[in-house]
Design a protein around this motif. Structure first.
Motif, PDB file in Angstrom:
ATOM      1  N   GLY A  24       0.957  -1.354  -0.112  1.00 56.23           N
ATOM      2  CA  GLY A  24      -0.031   0.220   0.013  1.00 56.23           C
ATOM      3  C   GLY A  24       0.943   1.324  -0.094  1.00 56.23           C
ATOM      4  N   PHE A  25       1.890   1.256   0.799  1.00 54.41           N
ATOM      5  CA  PHE A  25       2.791   2.339   0.911  1.00 54.41           C
ATOM      6  C   PHE A  25       3.515   2.698  -0.498  1.00 54.41           C
ATOM      7  CE2 PHE A  25       6.759   4.453   1.602  1.00 54.41           C
ATOM      8  CZ  PHE A  25       6.195   5.747   2.211  1.00 54.41           C
ATOM      9  N   THR A  28       0.757   4.126  -3.146  1.00 52.41           N
ATOM     10  CA  THR A  28       0.525   5.413  -2.914  1.00 52.41           C
ATOM     11  C   THR A  28       1.628   6.418  -2.834  1.00 52.41           C
ATOM     12  OG1 THR A  28       0.853   4.966  -0.371  1.00 52.41           O
ATOM     13  CG2 THR A  28      -1.266   5.070  -1.350  1.00 52.41           C
ATOM     14  N   ALA A  29       2.955   5.999  -2.694  1.00 55.06           N
ATOM     15  CA  ALA A  29       3.964   6.812  -2.403  1.00 55.06           C
ATOM     16  C   ALA A  29       4.415   7.047  -4.057  1.00 55.06           C
ATOM     17  CB  ALA A  29       5.443   6.325  -1.677  1.00 55.06           C
ATOM     18  N   HIS A  31       2.278   7.304  -6.611  1.00 62.87           N
ATOM     19  CA  HIS A  31       1.440   8.307  -7.280  1.00 62.87           C
ATOM     20  C   HIS A  31       1.623   9.635  -6.622  1.00 62.87           C
ATOM     21  CE1 HIS A  31      -1.275   5.963  -9.573  1.00 62.87           C
ATOM     22  NE2 HIS A  31      -1.012   4.998  -8.871  1.00 62.87           N
ATOM     23  N   PHE A  32       1.883   9.624  -5.396  1.00 59.22           N
ATOM     24  CA  PHE A  32       2.185  11.003  -4.585  1.00 59.22           C
ATOM     25  C   PHE A  32       3.418  11.670  -5.294  1.00 59.22           C
ATOM     26  CE2 PHE A  32       3.744  13.696  -1.246  1.00 59.22           C
ATOM     27  CZ  PHE A  32       2.777  14.369  -0.930  1.00 59.22           C
TER      28      PHE A  32
ATOM     29  N   TRP C 319      -1.857   9.438   5.664  1.00 57.24           N
ATOM     30  CA  TRP C 319      -1.466   8.927   4.413  1.00 57.24           C
ATOM     31  C   TRP C 319      -2.162   6.854   4.517  1.00 57.24           C
ATOM     32  CZ3 TRP C 319       2.612  10.690   1.322  1.00 57.24           C
ATOM     33  CH2 TRP C 319       3.151   9.564   0.282  1.00 57.24           C
ATOM     34  N   MET C 323      -3.803   3.475   2.161  1.00 56.06           N
ATOM     35  CA  MET C 323      -2.756   2.473   1.941  1.00 56.06           C
ATOM     36  C   MET C 323      -3.545   1.225   2.449  1.00 56.06           C
ATOM     37  SD  MET C 323       0.568   3.502   3.793  1.00 56.06           S
ATOM     38  CE  MET C 323       0.772   2.262   4.669  1.00 56.06           C
TER      39      MET C 323
END
Ligand code: SF4
Ligand code: SF4
Lengths: 192, 170, 360
Positions: A24-25, A28-29, A31-32, C319, C323
C-alpha cells in the motif's frame, strides 16, 4: 467446466498485515511523488480544468431529462402521465389539459399536457421516465451541471424543458405507423 | 468566608443528588436513554467529589470505567432493545413498603457511619494523597485478601457470561 | 492595590492558565483547519487529482507571484470551508429526537479538546511550564476523557432516528470500548518502566534515557492502531463508512452541526498524535536537547520540536487512509480482542519481569 482455483492460506508473514502495508505504501508513494513532481498525466489535461473547459460528455450519457419535439416541431408528449407515476422521487408534475382544452398540436394525438414540470432538485437522473414513455417524448440528455439560485428556479416548466430538449427526429414512430397503415389500406387483398 | 473547596463540594454534591434524582424519577421524560444519560452525569459529578478528596486516581477510574465503559454498554443495550418510553406505573403498596424499609435501613447505616467517622487528619495519619503507587501498595498488601476474593468473583461472573452466551453452540 | 493583585500567585496561576488555554485552543483550531487542507491535498496527489487550487480572496491575487502560488497550494481553502459551513442551511429532519440531536455534536467535540489539557507541549517558557494542567494521573485523565468521546457518536446515531446513523452509532460504541482496552493496556508497560503517571515526568525520563518507542515497540504498534480505531479513521472508519452506511452517524447532520463532528474528528487526531509524541517519541525533547529550556528561545524551540513531531504523525494518519482498505466488522473485533489484548497483556507481563530483573 468450472475450474476451482485453490487459494493457499496466508502464511504467517502475510497475516501480520505487513506485506499489505508495504505494498500500500509503495503504490501510494509512487502516485504521490509523481503528482508532486508534476509528471502525472492524469492531472495534466493540457487545455485546462473543469469549469473553464467543460467536461466532454459521451453519447450515451444520461443527464437531465428534457421533453422533445418531433421533426415537425410538435410536442411529442401526450400527457399520459406514465412518467409521473413511475418517477421514483416524484420529480415530475403534469397538469393535464382538461375537457375544455383545445386540440393537440399534432394530428395523431388526443391531448397535450397543459403544464409539465420536472423538479431538477428531486430528479435522480434514473431514466425511468424515458424508459416508460410510450411516445418517446422525454429523453435524458447531456446536461449534467444544473444550477440555480433558488429552489423555484430549479423546477423546469414545459416551455423550458421543450426548449432545452430540442428536436428528436431520430425515432419517428408515428410516421412509420402512418405509412404502415396506408400500405395496409392499399394492400391487394385476395378474397379467395 | 467559605473556602472554594467547600463551595465546590456543595456544588458537586448538589449536582450528584439532582442528577441521581432525575435519573430515577425524571418528571419531564420517561425515556430510558435520558435516564442513562443522567446516570452518566451523576457518575461524573461523583468523580468531581473524589477530586475534591484528592483521590485523583479514583476519580479518573470512576469516569473511565463507569461513565466510559459500563454506561456505554448500558446505552448500547437500551438502544438495541429499543425500549419504549416507560408508562407511569401505579404505585404498588408492597413495593413502596419494602422500598422504604430498605431506604431507611441504608440511611440509618450511613448516618451511623457519618456520626462515628472522625476526620483522618485529626487522627494524625498521613492521608493517601491519591498517588497511584500508595494505592497499589495498600491494595496489594493490607487488603490483598478482599482484593483477591473480588477478582475471583469477577472471574466467576465472566466465565458464567461466556457459558450463557455460548449455550447454543453445543 | 493592583500591583498586589498581579503578584498574588493564585491570580498569576489563573491568568497564565487562561492564556495557555486560549493559545492552545487557537492553535489547535488552526491546526484542524490546515489538517483538513493537508488531507485534501495529500489525498488528491495520491489519487492523481489536483486538490483545492482555486480559492483565493481577490486581494491576495494582487501579490505578484506569491499570490498565485498560495492559491495553487490551497492556503485560503480552509477559510472558504469555514464560511461555507456557517452559511449553509442547517436542516433538522422531522423525526429526530431533537434534544439529543442538538447536543450530540457538542458532546463529540468537547472530549477532544479536554484531552489536550494534560499534554506537555513544551518544556518551559519563561517560568511557566508549558502544560495546561500538570496532573499526577495525567494518562488516566486522558483515558477517562477519551472514553467519554463515544457518547457524541452514539447519541448522534440514536437521535437521528434513522437506520444508517443508528448502525453507525452502535458500531462505534462497541468498537471504541474494545480498542480502549487494548490502548490502555499498551501504555501500562510504559509506566511500569518509568514508574510515574505524570506526563511531564515521562518526557523527562525519555529525555534522559531515550525514547520509549525503542523500549516498547510492541506497545507503540498497538497504541497506534488503537488510535486509528478510536478516531474512526480508515481502515477502521466503520461508524461512518460511506459505502455501507451513507455517512454513518452524521448522515442526518448538515451545516455547522456536521462541521462540529468534523472538527471533533480532526481534534481527536491531533490529540492522539500529541499523545503518541508524548508517550513514545520523547515529547518536546530531542536526543541532544533534553534539558528544560532556560531561555525564551529554547522554550520556543522545544514547542517547535513538539509540533514538528506531531505533524509527522498527522501525515501518517492521513497517508494510511489510502494505504489499506476498510476492515470488516468481525475482523476489526477479532483484531482488537483476540490479537491486541493478549499481546498487550503478554507485553505487560514481560515488561514487569524485565523491570523486576534489571532495576534491582
Ligand atoms: S430521470 Fe428518473 S427521477 Fe428524473 S424525472 Fe425521470 S423518472 Fe423522475
Ligand atoms: S412524457 Fe411520455 S410518459 Fe410522460 S406524460 Fe408525456 S407521453 Fe406520457
Amino acid at each position: 467446466m468450472t475450474k476451482v482455483v485453490d487459494r493457499s492460506p496466508l502464511n504467517f508473514y502475510e497475516r501480520t498485515y505487513l506485506p499489505a502495508l508495504v505494498e500500500g505504501f509503495k503504490v501510494t508513494a509512487r502516485h504521490f511523488v509523481r503528482s508532486v513532481k508534476g509528471e502525472n498525466t492524469a492531472t495534466d489535461l493540457g487545455d485546462g480544468y473543469y469549469p473553464e473547459v467543460p467536461w466532454r460528455v459521451e453519447g450515451g450519457y444520461r443527464g437531465a431529462p428534457y421533453l422533445v419535439r418531433d421533426q415537425e416541431g410538435a410536442t411529442k408528449c401526450v400527457s399520459c402521465q406514465l412518467c409521473e407515476f413511475i418517477c421514483p422521487p416524484k420529480a415530475i408534475k403534469i397538469t393535464p389539459p382538461g375537457p375544455e382544452a383545445g386540440p393537440a398540436d399534432r394530428p395523431n394525438a388526443e391531448k397535450m399536457p397543459r403544464e409539465f414540470e420536472i423538479n431538477m432538485l428531486r430528479c435522480i437522473f434514473c431514466g425511468l421516465c424515458q424508459e416508460v414513455c410510450p411516445e418517446e417524448a422525454i429523453f435524458l440528455q447531456q446536461h449534467y451541471s444544473l444550477s440555480g439560485l433558488s429552489r423555484e428556479e430549479m423546477i423546469y416548466n414545459k416551455e423550458k424543458l421543450l426548449k432545452l430538449g430540442g428536436v428528436h427526429a431520430g425515432i419517428q414512430k408515428w410516421k412509420h405507423k402512418l405509412e404502415e397503415a396506408k400500405e395496409q389500406e392499399s394492400f391487394p387483398v385476395n378474397v379467395g | 468566608m467559605p473556602q472554594l473547596t467547600d463551595l465546590l463540594f456543595y456544588a458537586f454534591a448538589g449536582l450528584t443528588l439532582l442528577f441521581g434524582f432525575l435519573c430515577v424519577a425524571n418528571p419531564l421524560s420517561r425515556n430510558p436513554v435520558t435516564s442513562a444519560m443522567f446516570l452518566v452525569l451523576t457518575i461524573i459529578s461523583m468523580a468531581g467529589l473524589f477530586v475534591l478528596l484528592h483521590a485523583f486516581f479514583l476519580a479518573a477510574v470512576q469516569i473511565l470505567v463507569y461513565a466510559g465503559a459500563v454506561m456505554v454498554l448500558f446505552l448500547f443495550v437500551i438502544m438495541l432493545l429499543d425500549l419504549k418510553e416507560e408508562e407511569r406505573r401505579k404505585l404498588n403498596a408492597i413495593a413502596v413498603g419494602l422500598g422504604s424499609v430498605a431506604v431507611l435501613g441504608l440511611a440509618g447505616v450511613l448516618l451511623r457511619a457519618l456520626i462515628q467517622a472522625k476526620p483522618v487528619i485529626a487522627a494524625g495519619t498521613q492521608p493517601v494523597e491519591g498517588s497511584t503507587k500508595e494505592l497499589g501498595r495498600i491494595l496489594f498488601q493490607s487488603y490483598l485478601l478482599p482484593f483477591e476474593i473480588l477478582s475471583i468473583l469477577l472471574l466467576v461472573a465472566m466465565v458464567g457470561v461466556i457459558l450463557l452466551s455460548k449455550k447454543e453452540l453445543k | 492595590m493592583l500591583e498586589n493583585l498581579f503578584i498574588d500567585p493564585t491570580f498569576q496561576f489563573v491568568l497564565f492558565s487562561a492564556a495557555k488555554i486560549a493559545v492552545v485552543f487557537g492553535v489547535v483550531m488552526t491546526f484542524v483547519a490546515y489538517a483538513v487542507l493537508v488531507e485534501r491535498k495529500v489525498s488528491a496527489f495520491i489519487q492523481d487529482r489536483v486538490g483545492p487550487n482555486r480559492t483565493a480572496p481577490p486581494l491576495a491575487l494582487k501579490i505578484p507571484v506569491l499570490g498565485r502560488f498560495l492559491q495553487r497550494c490551497g492556503i485560503f481553502q480552509p477559510m472558504a470551508d469555514g464560511l461555507k459551513f456557517i452559511l449553509k442551511e442547517d436542516f433538522t429532519p422531522a423525526y429526530v429526537r431533537t434534544i439529543y440531536f442538538w447536543i450530540a455534536p457538542a458532546i463529540s467535540v468537547i472530549p477532544a479538546f479536554l484531552t489536550l489539557a494534560v499534554i506537555p507541549f513544551g518544556s518551559t517558557l519563561g517560568k511557566q511550564q508549558m502544560v495546561i494542567a500538570d496532573l499526577n494521573v495525567g494518562i488516566l485523565y486522558t483515558f477517562g476523557i477519551v472514553s467519554l468521546g463515544v457518547y457524541g457518536i452514539v447519541l448522534a446515531g440514536w437521535a437521528s432516528n434513522s437506520k444508517y446513523p443508528f448502525l453507525g452509532g452502535i458500531r462505534s460504541s462497541a468498537q471504541m470500548i474494545s480498542y480502549e482496552i487494548a490502548m490502555g493496556m499498551s501504555v501500562v508497560s510504559l509506566f511500569l518502566i518509568v514508574g510515574d503517571l505524570n506526563l511531564s515526568k515521562l518526557i523527562q525520563w525519555q529525555a534522559d534515557n531515550g525514547w520509549l518507542v525503542l523500549y516498547q515497540p510492541v506497545a507503540f504498534v498497538i497504541f497506534l492502531v488503537s488510535a486509528f480505531a478510536e478516531t474512526n479513521r480508515l481502515p477502521f472508519d466503520l461508524p461512518e463508512s460511506e459505502t455501507e452506511l451513507v455517512g454513518g452517524y452524521h448522515t442526518e447532520y448538515s451545516s455547522m452541526k456536521f462541521a462540529l463532528f468534523f472538527l471533533g474528528e480532526y481534534a481527536n487526531m491531533i490529540a492522539s498524535s500529541a499523545m503518541m509524541v508524548t508517550l513514545f517519541f520523547g515529547g518536546w525533547s530531542l536526543p541532544f536537547l533534553g534539558k528544560p529550556a532556560d531561555s525564551l528561545l529554547g522554550g520556543l524551540v522545544h514547542i517547535g520540536i513538539f509540533i514538528a513531531k506531531m505533524i509527522v504523525l498527522m501525515v501518517v494518519f492521513i497517508w494510511v487512509r489510502w494505504m489499506l482498505p476498510r476492515f470488516r466488522y468481525d475482523q476489526l473485533m477479532d483484531l482488537g480482542w483476540r490479537r491486541f489484548i493478549p499481546i498487550a497483556l503478554l507485553n505487560i507481563v514481560l515488561t514487569a519481569l524485565g523491570v523486576a530483573l534489571f532495576n534491582r
